[in-house]
Design an enzyme around this catalytic site. Structure first.
Site, PDB file in Angstrom:
ATOM      1  N   LYS A  89      58.551  43.189  12.035  1.00  0.00           N
ATOM      2  CA  LYS A  89      59.121  41.924  12.542  1.00  0.00           C
ATOM      3  C   LYS A  89      58.318  41.873  13.991  1.00  0.00           C
ATOM      4  O   LYS A  89      58.011  43.014  14.665  1.00  0.00           O
ATOM      5  CB  LYS A  89      60.432  42.397  12.918  1.00  0.00           C
ATOM      6  CG  LYS A  89      61.084  40.865  13.528  1.00  0.00           C
ATOM      7  CD  LYS A  89      61.504  39.946  12.471  1.00  0.00           C
ATOM      8  CE  LYS A  89      61.633  38.560  13.071  1.00  0.00           C
ATOM      9  NZ  LYS A  89      60.307  37.808  13.098  1.00  0.00           N
ATOM     10  N   GLN A 110      55.933  46.610  19.957  1.00  0.00           N
ATOM     11  CA  GLN A 110      56.962  45.865  19.149  1.00  0.00           C
ATOM     12  C   GLN A 110      57.633  47.183  18.423  1.00  0.00           C
ATOM     13  O   GLN A 110      58.913  47.080  17.980  1.00  0.00           O
ATOM     14  CB  GLN A 110      56.387  45.086  18.045  1.00  0.00           C
ATOM     15  CG  GLN A 110      57.466  44.022  17.636  1.00  0.00           C
ATOM     16  CD  GLN A 110      57.583  42.850  18.466  1.00  0.00           C
ATOM     17  OE1 GLN A 110      56.674  42.325  19.083  1.00  0.00           O
ATOM     18  NE2 GLN A 110      58.771  42.432  18.779  1.00  0.00           N
ATOM     19  N   LYS A 113      60.544  48.276  21.033  1.00  0.00           N
ATOM     20  CA  LYS A 113      61.211  47.242  21.541  1.00  0.00           C
ATOM     21  C   LYS A 113      62.339  46.940  20.286  1.00  0.00           C
ATOM     22  O   LYS A 113      63.482  46.758  20.550  1.00  0.00           O
ATOM     23  CB  LYS A 113      60.300  46.192  21.547  1.00  0.00           C
ATOM     24  CG  LYS A 113      61.356  44.754  22.043  1.00  0.00           C
ATOM     25  CD  LYS A 113      60.269  43.533  22.087  1.00  0.00           C
ATOM     26  CE  LYS A 113      58.961  43.456  22.805  1.00  0.00           C
ATOM     27  NZ  LYS A 113      58.397  42.440  22.665  1.00  0.00           N
ATOM     28  N   LYS A 125      52.663  42.743  14.199  1.00  0.00           N
ATOM     29  CA  LYS A 125      52.024  41.777  15.098  1.00  0.00           C
ATOM     30  C   LYS A 125      50.881  41.221  14.576  1.00  0.00           C
ATOM     31  O   LYS A 125      50.406  41.872  13.736  1.00  0.00           O
ATOM     32  CB  LYS A 125      51.929  42.361  16.708  1.00  0.00           C
ATOM     33  CG  LYS A 125      51.752  41.123  17.581  1.00  0.00           C
ATOM     34  CD  LYS A 125      53.184  40.880  18.185  1.00  0.00           C
ATOM     35  CE  LYS A 125      53.049  39.917  19.266  1.00  0.00           C
ATOM     36  NZ  LYS A 125      54.103  39.533  20.110  1.00  0.00           N
ATOM     37  N   ASP A 165      54.526  33.533  19.290  1.00  0.00           N
ATOM     38  CA  ASP A 165      54.129  34.431  20.541  1.00  0.00           C
ATOM     39  C   ASP A 165      53.184  33.264  21.421  1.00  0.00           C
ATOM     40  O   ASP A 165      53.290  32.205  21.146  1.00  0.00           O
ATOM     41  CB  ASP A 165      53.443  35.598  20.183  1.00  0.00           C
ATOM     42  CG  ASP A 165      53.023  36.611  21.356  1.00  0.00           C
ATOM     43  OD1 ASP A 165      54.033  37.228  21.969  1.00  0.00           O
ATOM     44  OD2 ASP A 165      51.884  36.538  21.936  1.00  0.00           O
ATOM     45  N   THR A 208      64.093  34.909  24.681  1.00  0.00           N
ATOM     46  CA  THR A 208      63.569  35.967  25.322  1.00  0.00           C
ATOM     47  C   THR A 208      63.566  35.844  26.790  1.00  0.00           C
ATOM     48  O   THR A 208      64.081  36.939  27.692  1.00  0.00           O
ATOM     49  CB  THR A 208      62.032  35.803  25.047  1.00  0.00           C
ATOM     50  OG1 THR A 208      61.921  35.619  23.784  1.00  0.00           O
ATOM     51  CG2 THR A 208      61.182  36.913  25.515  1.00  0.00           C
ATOM     52  N   ASN A 239      57.234  29.407  26.724  1.00  0.00           N
ATOM     53  CA  ASN A 239      58.483  29.542  26.277  1.00  0.00           C
ATOM     54  C   ASN A 239      59.305  30.482  27.214  1.00  0.00           C
ATOM     55  O   ASN A 239      60.605  30.345  27.439  1.00  0.00           O
ATOM     56  CB  ASN A 239      58.426  29.995  24.788  1.00  0.00           C
ATOM     57  CG  ASN A 239      59.698  30.383  24.116  1.00  0.00           C
ATOM     58  OD1 ASN A 239      60.008  31.638  24.288  1.00  0.00           O
ATOM     59  ND2 ASN A 239      60.564  29.324  23.851  1.00  0.00           N
TER      60      ASN A 239
HETATM   61  N1  LIG Z   1      57.721  33.882  22.525  1.00  0.00           N
HETATM   62  C1  LIG Z   1      58.491  35.016  22.506  1.00  0.00           C
HETATM   63  O1  LIG Z   1      59.842  34.900  21.978  1.00  0.00           O
HETATM   64  C2  LIG Z   1      58.269  36.427  23.204  1.00  0.00           C
HETATM   65  C3  LIG Z   1      57.119  36.411  24.158  1.00  0.00           C
HETATM   66  N2  LIG Z   1      56.774  37.535  24.694  1.00  0.00           N
HETATM   67  C4  LIG Z   1      55.628  37.621  25.465  1.00  0.00           C
HETATM   68  O2  LIG Z   1      55.775  36.609  26.547  1.00  0.00           O
HETATM   69  C5  LIG Z   1      54.621  36.352  27.072  1.00  0.00           C
HETATM   70  C6  LIG Z   1      54.846  34.800  27.329  1.00  0.00           C
HETATM   71  O3  LIG Z   1      54.694  34.401  25.807  1.00  0.00           O
HETATM   72  P1  LIG Z   1      55.222  32.745  25.562  1.00  0.00           P
HETATM   73  O4  LIG Z   1      55.946  32.349  26.568  1.00  0.00           O
HETATM   74  O5  LIG Z   1      55.906  32.758  24.146  1.00  0.00           O
HETATM   75  O6  LIG Z   1      53.858  32.075  25.363  1.00  0.00           O
HETATM   76  P2  LIG Z   1      53.340  30.319  25.640  1.00  0.00           P
HETATM   77  O7  LIG Z   1      52.414  30.298  24.903  1.00  0.00           O
HETATM   78  O8  LIG Z   1      54.627  29.809  25.214  1.00  0.00           O
HETATM   79  O9  LIG Z   1      53.250  30.757  27.222  1.00  0.00           O
HETATM   80  C7  LIG Z   1      52.393  31.556  27.629  1.00  0.00           C
HETATM   81  C8  LIG Z   1      52.131  31.170  29.008  1.00  0.00           C
HETATM   82  O10 LIG Z   1      51.237  32.073  29.698  1.00  0.00           O
HETATM   83  C9  LIG Z   1      50.000  31.450  30.190  1.00  0.00           C
HETATM   84  N3  LIG Z   1      48.849  32.243  29.745  1.00  0.00           N
HETATM   85  C10 LIG Z   1      48.539  32.917  28.600  1.00  0.00           C
HETATM   86  N4  LIG Z   1      47.440  33.343  28.654  1.00  0.00           N
HETATM   87  C11 LIG Z   1      47.121  33.360  29.913  1.00  0.00           C
HETATM   88  C12 LIG Z   1      45.884  33.994  30.615  1.00  0.00           C
HETATM   89  N5  LIG Z   1      44.919  34.957  29.875  1.00  0.00           N
HETATM   90  N6  LIG Z   1      45.923  34.038  31.851  1.00  0.00           N
HETATM   91  C13 LIG Z   1      46.857  33.169  32.550  1.00  0.00           C
HETATM   92  N7  LIG Z   1      48.069  32.621  31.972  1.00  0.00           N
HETATM   93  C14 LIG Z   1      47.980  32.951  30.747  1.00  0.00           C
HETATM   94  C15 LIG Z   1      50.201  30.042  29.389  1.00  0.00           C
HETATM   95  O11 LIG Z   1      49.086  29.073  30.229  1.00  0.00           O
HETATM   96  C16 LIG Z   1      51.353  29.701  29.335  1.00  0.00           C
HETATM   97  O12 LIG Z   1      51.911  29.337  30.397  1.00  0.00           O
HETATM   98  C17 LIG Z   1      53.726  36.930  26.340  1.00  0.00           C
HETATM   99  O13 LIG Z   1      53.438  38.235  26.857  1.00  0.00           O
HETATM  100  C18 LIG Z   1      54.325  37.218  24.927  1.00  0.00           C
HETATM  101  O14 LIG Z   1      53.823  38.056  24.306  1.00  0.00           O
HETATM  102  C19 LIG Z   1      57.683  38.763  24.411  1.00  0.00           C
HETATM  103  C20 LIG Z   1      58.506  38.774  23.907  1.00  0.00           C
HETATM  104  C21 LIG Z   1      59.068  37.494  22.948  1.00  0.00           C
HETATM  105  O1  LIG Z   2      60.698  37.212  17.350  1.00  0.00           O
HETATM  106  C1  LIG Z   2      59.944  37.948  16.773  1.00  0.00           C
HETATM  107  O2  LIG Z   2      60.137  38.256  15.607  1.00  0.00           O
HETATM  108  C2  LIG Z   2      58.862  38.188  17.821  1.00  0.00           C
HETATM  109  C3  LIG Z   2      58.869  38.291  19.147  1.00  0.00           C
HETATM  110  C4  LIG Z   2      57.727  39.120  19.731  1.00  0.00           C
HETATM  111  O3  LIG Z   2      56.369  38.944  19.313  1.00  0.00           O
HETATM  112  C5  LIG Z   2      57.924  39.966  20.958  1.00  0.00           C
HETATM  113  O4  LIG Z   2      58.950  40.328  20.959  1.00  0.00           O
HETATM  114  O5  LIG Z   2      56.866  40.204  21.405  1.00  0.00           O
END
Ligand SMILES: NC(=O)C1=CN([C@@H]2O[C@H](COP(=O)(O)OP(=O)(O)OC[C@H]3O[C@@H](n4cnc5c(N)ncnc54)[C@H](O)[C@@H]3O)[C@@H](O)[C@H]2O)C=CC1
Ligand SMILES: O=C(O)CCC(=O)C(=O)O
Length: 450
Positions: A89, A110, A113, A125, A165, A208, A239
């Site tokens: 997952k 992961q 976690k 992943k 992600d 998250t 997100n």
């Molecule tokens: N979406 C989820 O449920 C989960 C996400 N995460 C982690 O949270 C973080 C954000 O993910 P999301 O909000 O889902 O993605 P997203 O795509 O919705 O947003 C990512 C944000 O980070 C910025 N960003 C991405 N790469 C960048 C870079 N190289 N330099 C500067 N800014 C950058 C983007 O501009 C955007 O604002 C990641 O590390 C992801 O792995 C962790 C657990 C779960």
């Molecule tokens: O919801 C999921 O299965 C994955 C979430 C995720 O990619 C993370 O926890 O970094």
């Protein structure tokens, strides 16, 4: 040479040039010293060697046709890391920086976690070095369809269940689900983060960010404090960041910043959440446009960032929530936060703080919530989505959110109690790593040499 250093050496020889992956492994292994020293079963069972080698790595070509009729080719990945506790997952990341090192670090994190959630999910992943930025909706759809044309044969509701992600949200999950259904003829819970119209879970989108703020609340509660009235720096505008900001407001805190890959907004009176959602969720545009509505807010373009870190962490605030990406908070950023009086750092992103930054927070006794514990609410709620799909039910927002709160509290307690048990009270990095490791290691031992 110690067992841990031998394992890291072996990793560097067999998986060359994967710096993010080494960083994630080193951080976990360094924390495990007291467990490995006190119990030679893990060494005898070669648990570390088995854990750092993914069960399976799938790397594939993703060809697609852009709007000009030109053929584009990307590289796709799914790393099925560890299935001791359940089906693989973990999310899919679409970003130009994606490579084997990044997907392996994320897959490795992961495992622990997912173990911390206490739910039956293993670690995996995936993703692609595809840049969605500036692509039309048709291009995104064709890319997702091509990606799933290979991925579908490796996944399934009881084997491997991907989700979103960076760069993968409900739209991309929709296009991938449609292609999976077309190829297999099956309508099943093979992906999470689905639309509410056709199998998604209420509160998954929020989970998250909300979960990271609940985790911060539990850390503070343990220190007889609350989030009420605290100014909070948040990075990211995706997100995780958006729903962390939403929950911070609900708990009486004041989120004062957000950022994207082009720049940072600092808005001392509080981020305009409605505007942020409109810019990022509806218009999918740059944060630069925020100041058209709020000229009193500051916009710092990336070209003006300090050479040794990120502009967002140089503002004064009570707490910090890195919610964008890996290594976005450096040692110098950590020093700036500490000297500005920041008392809590809670990671919404995966590995956003460099190892030196984490060490600085721990040394300064800052309340620090490591990503693999603090951001586990997303994957935990994905598992709740799987449970709803499998039982053909739809739970209310309230029910899912209540379960999320309980899960985050259990994760905090597990990390906090384990840190105490190993004589490192308050060190949630050590506590989370050991608690997650023990669950996976014991399951691996019970399942034999596989
Ligand atoms: N979406 C989820 O449920 C989960 C996400 N995460 C982690 O949270 C973080 C954000 O993910 P999301 O909000 O889902 O993605 P997203 O795509 O919705 O947003 C990512 C944000 O980070 C910025 N960003 C991405 N790469 C960048 C870079 N190289 N330099 C500067 N800014 C950058 C983007 O501009 C955007 O604002 C990641 O590390 C992801 O792995 C962790 C657990 C779960
Ligand atoms: O919801 C999921 O299965 C994955 C979430 C995720 O990619 C993370 O926890 O970094």
């Amino acid at each position: 040479m110690s067992y841990i250093h031998q394992s890291i050496d072996y990793l560097k020889q067999t998986s060359p040039c994967q710096s993010e992956f080494y960083q994630a492994v080193e951080e976990v292994l360094e924390s495990l010293t007291p467990v490995l020293d006190s119990n030679d079963r893990y060494q005898k069972q070669a648990i570390i060697q088995r854990m750092i080698e993914p069960e399976r790595q799938i790397i594939f070509r993703v060809p697609w046709v852009d709007d000009k009729g030109d053929i584009q080719v990307n590289k796709g990945y799914r790393i099925e890391f560890n299935s001791a506790l359940g089906p693989y997952k973990g999310g899919l990341r679409f970003h130009p920086s994606v490579n084997a090192s990044i997907i392996k670090f994320l897959g490795f994190e992961q495992i622990f976690k997912n173990a911390l959630t206490g739910l039956p999910i293993g670690g995996g992943k995936g993703g692609a070095n595809f840049d969605p930025k500036g692509r039309s909706d048709g291009e995104i759809m064709r890319f997702c369809q091509s990606f799933m044309t290979e991925l579908y044969r490796h996944i399934g509701p009881t084997t491997d269940v991907p989700a979103g992600d960076i760069g993968v949200g409900a739209r991309e999950i929709g296009y991938m689900f449609g292609q999976y259904k077309r190829l297999t003829g099956r309508y099943e819970g093979v992906l999470t983060g689905k639309s509410l119209l056709w199998g998604g879970s209420l509160a998954r989108k929020e989970a998250t960010g909300y979960g990271a703020v609940y985790f911060a609340q539990y850390i503070l509660e343990d220190r007889n404090d609350t989030l009420k009235g605290k100014s909070c720096l948040v990075s990211g505008a995706g997100n995780v960041a958006i729903y962390a900001i939403e929950k911070l407001y609900q708990l009486g805190a004041v989120p004062v910043s957000c950022s994207d890959s082009r720049g940072t907004i600092f808005h001392e009176t509080g981020i305009d959440l409605k505007l942020l959602k409109d810019l990022k969720e509806v218009c999918r545009t740059s944060l630069e446009n925020y100041i058209n509505t709020h000229p009193s807010a500051q916009y710092i373009p990336v070209s003006d960032y300090p050479k040794d870190g990120h502009a967002v962490w140089r503002f004064k605030a009570n707490a910090a929530f890195p919610c964008a990406t890996q290594n976005e908070l450096t040692e110098k950023d950590a020093q700036a936060l500490i000297s500005n009086g920041c008392m809590l750092v809670c990671e919404g992103a995966n590995m956003p703080s460099t190892q030196a930054a984490v060490d600085a927070f721990i040394a300064a006794n800052i309340a620090f919530g490591p990503g693999k514990a603090a951001n586990a609410g997303g994957v935990a709620t994905s598992q709740l989505e799987m449970a709803q799909n499998a039982s053909m039910q739809n739970w209310t927002f309230k029910k899912v959110d209540e379960k999320l709160k309980v899960i985050m509290k259990n994760i905090f307690d597990a990390a906090n109690d384990t840190a105490k048990e190993y004589g490192q009270s308050g060190n949630l990095v050590v506590g989370a790593n050991i608690a997650g490791f023990k669950r996976v290691a014991e399951a691996m031992i019970e399942q034999g040499i596989v």
